[in-house]
Design a protein around this motif. Structure first.
Motif, PDB file in Angstrom:
ATOM      1  N   ARG A   1      63.941  30.534  37.377  1.00 38.06           N
ATOM      2  CA  ARG A   1      63.006  29.511  37.866  1.00 38.06           C
ATOM      3  C   ARG A   1      63.009  28.322  36.897  1.00 38.06           C
ATOM      4  N   ASP A   2      61.824  27.921  36.431  1.00 36.76           N
ATOM      5  CA  ASP A   2      61.753  26.755  35.538  1.00 36.76           C
ATOM      6  C   ASP A   2      61.732  27.141  34.062  1.00 36.76           C
ATOM      7  N   ALA A   3      61.801  28.428  33.763  1.00 41.16           N
ATOM      8  CA  ALA A   3      61.772  28.867  32.366  1.00 41.16           C
ATOM      9  C   ALA A   3      63.114  28.585  31.704  1.00 41.16           C
ATOM     10  N   VAL A   4      63.089  28.402  30.377  1.00 42.72           N
ATOM     11  CA  VAL A   4      64.313  28.180  29.606  1.00 42.72           C
ATOM     12  C   VAL A   4      64.510  29.350  28.656  1.00 42.72           C
ATOM     13  N   VAL A   5      65.786  29.600  28.346  1.00 43.48           N
ATOM     14  CA  VAL A   5      66.140  30.717  27.488  1.00 43.48           C
ATOM     15  C   VAL A   5      66.998  30.218  26.338  1.00 43.48           C
ATOM     16  N   GLN A   6      66.614  30.570  25.125  1.00 40.13           N
ATOM     17  CA  GLN A   6      67.391  30.246  23.931  1.00 40.13           C
ATOM     18  C   GLN A   6      67.930  31.539  23.340  1.00 40.13           C
ATOM     19  N   VAL A   7      69.224  31.559  23.019  1.00 38.41           N
ATOM     20  CA  VAL A   7      69.850  32.714  22.403  1.00 38.41           C
ATOM     21  C   VAL A   7      70.152  32.376  20.954  1.00 38.41           C
ATOM     22  N   LEU A   8      69.667  33.203  20.036  1.00 33.39           N
ATOM     23  CA  LEU A   8      69.878  32.997  18.607  1.00 33.39           C
ATOM     24  C   LEU A   8      70.601  34.190  18.008  1.00 33.39           C
ATOM     25  N   ASN A   9      71.505  33.886  17.103  1.00 31.50           N
ATOM     26  CA  ASN A   9      72.206  34.928  16.360  1.00 31.50           C
ATOM     27  C   ASN A   9      71.455  35.156  15.054  1.00 31.50           C
ATOM     28  N   ILE A  10      70.757  36.262  14.953  1.00 31.16           N
ATOM     29  CA  ILE A  10      69.928  36.510  13.779  1.00 31.16           C
ATOM     30  C   ILE A  10      70.774  36.820  12.553  1.00 31.16           C
ATOM     31  N   GLU A  11      72.047  37.139  12.752  1.00 32.48           N
ATOM     32  CA  GLU A  11      72.932  37.403  11.624  1.00 32.48           C
ATOM     33  C   GLU A  11      73.565  36.125  11.073  1.00 32.48           C
ATOM     34  N   ASP A  12      73.266  35.005  11.711  1.00 32.91           N
ATOM     35  CA  ASP A  12      73.745  33.717  11.232  1.00 32.91           C
ATOM     36  C   ASP A  12      72.615  33.033  10.468  1.00 32.91           C
ATOM     37  N   PRO A  13      72.702  32.916   9.138  1.00 36.10           N
ATOM     38  CA  PRO A  13      71.603  32.312   8.365  1.00 36.10           C
ATOM     39  C   PRO A  13      71.346  30.865   8.723  1.00 36.10           C
ATOM     40  N   ASP A  14      72.348  30.178   9.294  1.00 36.60           N
ATOM     41  CA  ASP A  14      72.148  28.777   9.654  1.00 36.60           C
ATOM     42  C   ASP A  14      71.143  28.614  10.790  1.00 36.60           C
ATOM     43  N   SER A  15      70.905  29.715  11.537  1.00 32.87           N
ATOM     44  CA  SER A  15      69.993  29.603  12.675  1.00 32.87           C
ATOM     45  C   SER A  15      68.543  29.502  12.230  1.00 32.87           C
ATOM     46  N   TYR A  16      68.248  29.964  11.011  1.00 33.22           N
ATOM     47  CA  TYR A  16      66.871  29.838  10.542  1.00 33.22           C
ATOM     48  C   TYR A  16      66.787  29.478   9.067  1.00 33.22           C
ATOM     49  N   GLY A  17      67.927  29.244   8.418  1.00 37.40           N
ATOM     50  CA  GLY A  17      67.928  28.663   7.092  1.00 37.40           C
ATOM     51  C   GLY A  17      67.676  29.605   5.940  1.00 37.40           C
ATOM     52  N   LYS A  18      67.659  30.896   6.173  1.00 38.81           N
ATOM     53  CA  LYS A  18      67.421  31.830   5.066  1.00 38.81           C
ATOM     54  C   LYS A  18      68.180  33.110   5.322  1.00 38.81           C
ATOM     55  N   ALA A  19      69.061  33.477   4.412  1.00 39.85           N
ATOM     56  CA  ALA A  19      69.874  34.684   4.570  1.00 39.85           C
ATOM     57  C   ALA A  19      69.126  35.867   3.976  1.00 39.85           C
ATOM     58  N   THR A  20      68.443  36.613   4.837  1.00 39.82           N
ATOM     59  CA  THR A  20      67.678  37.762   4.360  1.00 39.82           C
ATOM     60  C   THR A  20      68.281  39.066   4.860  1.00 39.82           C
ATOM     61  N   LEU A  21      68.708  39.104   6.122  1.00 40.92           N
ATOM     62  CA  LEU A  21      69.262  40.312   6.712  1.00 40.92           C
ATOM     63  C   LEU A  21      70.717  40.088   7.077  1.00 40.92           C
TER      64      LEU A  21
END
Length: 608
Positions: free
Chosen positions: A368-388
């Motif tokens: 419908r009108d909802a949007v979906v974002q897919v993030l790779n949690i193993e990529d530190p660039d996606s959130y700027g901090k390499a923790t896991l």
């Protein structure tokens, strides 16, 4: 002479009288010995006087418990029924088992200290809480032990039990075992040469049949006659007086071998069951690979909707998943029941292996009108901090504890506790611009509009969750160690969680969690549960239970009306709806949110 003869005639009658008296006394003595002996031996040998109830002696091979039943039944008028019942149960327990197990001790009233058994599995493969069930028979007792040792495999085994195949082949094998046990003893008796010859001939005939036949379909037409002849000759062999030591030794060897084989197959089946639970089905693996290949072939580009991804005024849903279909069902079911989908944003957090498959799936499918974002949690660039270094999914624990309560169903002894994984504690870092999110596990199905969650006032609590008051913190004290905690507070569940990220940051929840994890490095089992429960102690807002109905992944006895009324269905347990092991009657609520016309689903046989 007359006088002498008269005197001699008077002595002879006196001697005869004394002799008769001695015989009478001797007879009375013998009779006095025989009467008690006959009284004692009479009931067991079948002789009894009128008015006396005979007692049947149980045969050496008979069941002693049936003899006890008969004895008590005959004495029934003199004893109350409850006393009789207790006597019979106690007698059966004494004859049936030498070493009392904890469950038999429970029946006899011996208190057992509470004990918690936790078996954590990774990636939603889980442990178990045993609990409150009263075993009503030896069969129930064995099922309870199986359920405790092998987990929900035993429930699944009962649910999927099939009729025995090739029963005649199995019967012939059993007859062959018994005949072989008796033959060595029969052949040593010269008077039983004819019987030993017949026994040998029947053994050879059955061995010949079994060497050529492995199923009932392979057996010759006259096999019923052979089986009856073998049964008759075995019955004759049993009627012969033999030294039972050799036969007993032989049968015990066969029994031990059979028991070892059965135990091996039980362990192997339980292992394969858990392997099936933990392994991605072939159809889903096919789908992920196809989508990954198609992503690089089609060169699809992302739609620029970054302003929606970080807009705090919208409704943001977060899903941790490595399963394309499962995450798609969660989103589709949420969107279908939403009143307004313009403000809905879904964030699917996955790993490198499934990242491109997820991207391609959600680019080619609209909700419908909802949007979906897919993030790779193993990529530190996606959130700027390499923790896991890798994605971790919500962890489920199956906790077991004996109980004296009397709930009748085996399913009632199970509780699956689903908690946050390490990846959940990156939420404040990943979504720095957001203040509130709703986290959905990928094993849920949404059946109602969730917009009311966004206006929920949690009173300064960090997260809203469903509490599980059947599992108190005090029952997990062996895993919580020396840490202080409220003994009577309830544990809680992931699946549907409303998270106040602003409050999370203020209290530095993530830092508290990582400190607790580091303290429990040496304690692998239960450390995640300990750290999560202690981190969110006093920070849980209890959601109304009408929001979530859990147990669809393990509990066969859920009410259908309750399922239809629940806002969210949680398939916690190891019988996930996308697995062949899933509970069939609950799968339909999950499958109806699949796109059955999708090309990839059909090609990979996902819709079956």
């Amino acid at each position: 002479m007359k006088g002498g003869s008269g005197g001699g005639g008077g002595v002879a009658p006196a001697k005869r009288r004394w002799r008769g008296l001695a015989i009478a006394v001797l007879f009375l003595v013998i009779l006095s010995m025989l009467v008690p002996l006959g009284f004692l031996l009479g009931p067991h040998s079948g002789f009894h006087s009128a008015g006396h109830m005979p007692l049947q002696r149980p045969s050496p091979s008979g069941d002693r418990s049936s003899h006890i039943d008969n004895l008590v039944r005959k004495l029934g008028p003199t004893l109350p029924k409850d006393v009789l019942k207790g006597f019979v149960n106690e007698a059966k327990n004494e004859t049936g088992s030498i070493n009392a197990t904890p469950k038999t001790q429970q029946k006899k009233g011996i208190p057992i200290p509470p004990q918690v058994v936790m078996q954590p599995f990774t990636s939603k493969n889980i442990s178990r809480i045993n609990g409150k069930a009263k075993m009503k028979s030896d069969v129930d007792e064995s099922e309870g032990f199986c359920d405790l040792k092998y987990g929900s495999y035993c429930i699944w085994r009962e649910e999927n039990r099939e009729e025995m195949h090739d029963s005649m082949v199995k019967k012939l094998k059993d007859q062959l075992f018994v005949a072989r046990a008796y033959f060595p003893s029969i052949v040593k008796i010269p008077a039983q040469s004819k019987l030993s010859g017949e026994l040998k001939q029947n053994i050879q005939e059955v061995e010949c049949v079994l060497s050529e036949s492995t199923t009932d379909a392979d057996l010759p037409p006259e096999i019923q006659k052979k089986s009856r002849r073998m049964e008759a000759v075995i019955a004759r062999a049993k009627s012969v007086s033999l030294d039972c030591n050799n036969i007993d030794k032989k049968l015990r060897q066969i029994f031990d071998l059979t028991e070892d084989e059965a135990n091996f197959h039980m362990k192997q089946s339980a292992f394969l069951y858990q392997l099936a639970v933990q392994t991605m089905p072939k159809s889903l693996h096919c789908l992920s690979m196809r989508l990954t290949v198609e992503y690089f072939r089609d060169h699809l580009f992302d739609k620029e909707l970054s302003e929606k991804y970080s807009d705090p005024t919208l409704q943001h849903y977060v899903i941790f998943s490595n399963n394309v279909i499962a995450s798609s069902v969660v989103i589709n079911s949420t969107v279908v029941h939403a009143i307004d989908t313009v403000n809905q944003v879904f964030h699917v957090l996955t790993d490198w292996q499934n990242y491109y498959a997820m991207k391609h799936w959600f680019l080619r499918n609209t909700f419908r009108d909802a949007v979906v974002q897919v993030l790779n949690i193993e990529d530190p660039d996606s959130y700027g901090k390499a923790t896991l270094s890798h994605l971790t999914l919500p962890v489920e624990f199956r906790v077991s504890f004996p109980s004296n309560d009397s709930a009748p169903a085996i399913n009632n002894r199970t509780q699956y506790v689903s908690i946050f994984s390490h990846s959940h504690y990156l939420l404040p870092e990943i979504f720095k611009n957001l203040e509130k999110v709703v986290v959905l596990d990928d094993d849920v199905v949404v059946q109602q509009d969730l917009s009311a969650l966004w206006s929920l006032n949690m009173g300064g609590k960090v997260t809203g969750a469903i509490e599980i008051c059947s599992v108190k913190m005090d029952q997990l004290r062996s895993y919580l160690g020396d840490h202080s905690f409220q003994k009577h507070s309830c544990s809680w569940m992931s699946g549907l969680n409303v998270i106040d990220l602003a409050r999370w940051r203020d209290l530095d929840i993530s830092e508290t969690y990582w400190k607790l994890v580091k303290e429990q490095v040496s304690m692998k089992e239960g450390s995640a549960l300990l750290a999560t429960l202690l981190t969110f102690q006093d920070q849980i807002y209890a959601l109304d239970r009408v929001w979530v109905l859990s147990g669809l992944g393990h509990d066969y006895g859920l009410d259908i009306e309750g399922i239809k009324k629940a806002a969210v269905l949680h398939y916690n347990g190891n019988k996930k709806p996308w697995l062949d092991l899933g509970i069939p009657k609950y799968k339909e609520y999950w499958k109806k949110f699949l796109n059955h016309e999708d090309q990839y689903l059909s090609e990979c046989n996902v819709n079956r």
